[in-house]
Write a protein that holds these residues in place. Structure first.
Motif, PDB file in Angstrom:
ATOM      1  N   TYR A  30       1.220  -1.131  -0.061  1.00  9.95           N
ATOM      2  CA  TYR A  30       0.196   0.168  -0.178  1.00  9.95           C
ATOM      3  C   TYR A  30       0.815   1.526  -0.298  1.00  9.95           C
ATOM      4  N   ASP A  31       1.892   1.256   1.068  1.00 11.66           N
ATOM      5  CA  ASP A  31       2.717   2.352   1.148  1.00 11.66           C
ATOM      6  C   ASP A  31       3.256   2.759  -0.658  1.00 11.66           C
ATOM      7  N   SER A  59      -8.682  11.198  -1.261  1.00 12.48           N
ATOM      8  CA  SER A  59      -7.245  10.084  -1.116  1.00 12.48           C
ATOM      9  C   SER A  59      -6.851   8.826  -1.392  1.00 12.48           C
ATOM     10  N   ASP A  73      -6.117   6.949   1.083  1.00  9.98           N
ATOM     11  CA  ASP A  73      -6.222   6.025   1.814  1.00  9.98           C
ATOM     12  C   ASP A  73      -8.371   6.015   1.169  1.00  9.98           C
ATOM     13  N   ASP A  74      -8.785   7.381   1.288  1.00  5.58           N
ATOM     14  CA  ASP A  74     -10.264   7.082   0.584  1.00  5.58           C
ATOM     15  C   ASP A  74     -10.399   5.647  -0.139  1.00  5.58           C
TER      16      ASP A  74
END
Length: 66
Positions: free
Chosen positions: A4-5, A29, A31-32
């Motif tokens: 993910y990162d 973002s 994350d969203d």
């Protein structure tokens, strides 16, 4: 696998066939993109519980279809 990162919004947008600008039109973002729908689900579930009788046990509220 880069995780993910290690995955950028540019990579996500390219894989989806859209520009980074279009991505941000739909998601504020990265994350969203991942957790946004779960926030919406939690809001809907809270609203549904609010509509149930106050004295009803939670287990009955959770399993009720009415």
């Amino acid at each position: 696998m880069q995780g993910y990162d290690g995955t950028t919004v540019d990579q996500i947008a390219a894989a989806a066939g859209m520009s980074k600008r279009t991505f941000f039109r739909y998601f504020p973002s990265k994350d969203d993109l991942v957790i946004g729908k779960y926030d919406l689900f939690a809001d809907r579930m809270a609203e549904a519980f609010d509509e149930r009788p106050v004295d009803e046990p939670v287990w009955c509220s959770a399993s009720s279809n009415s």
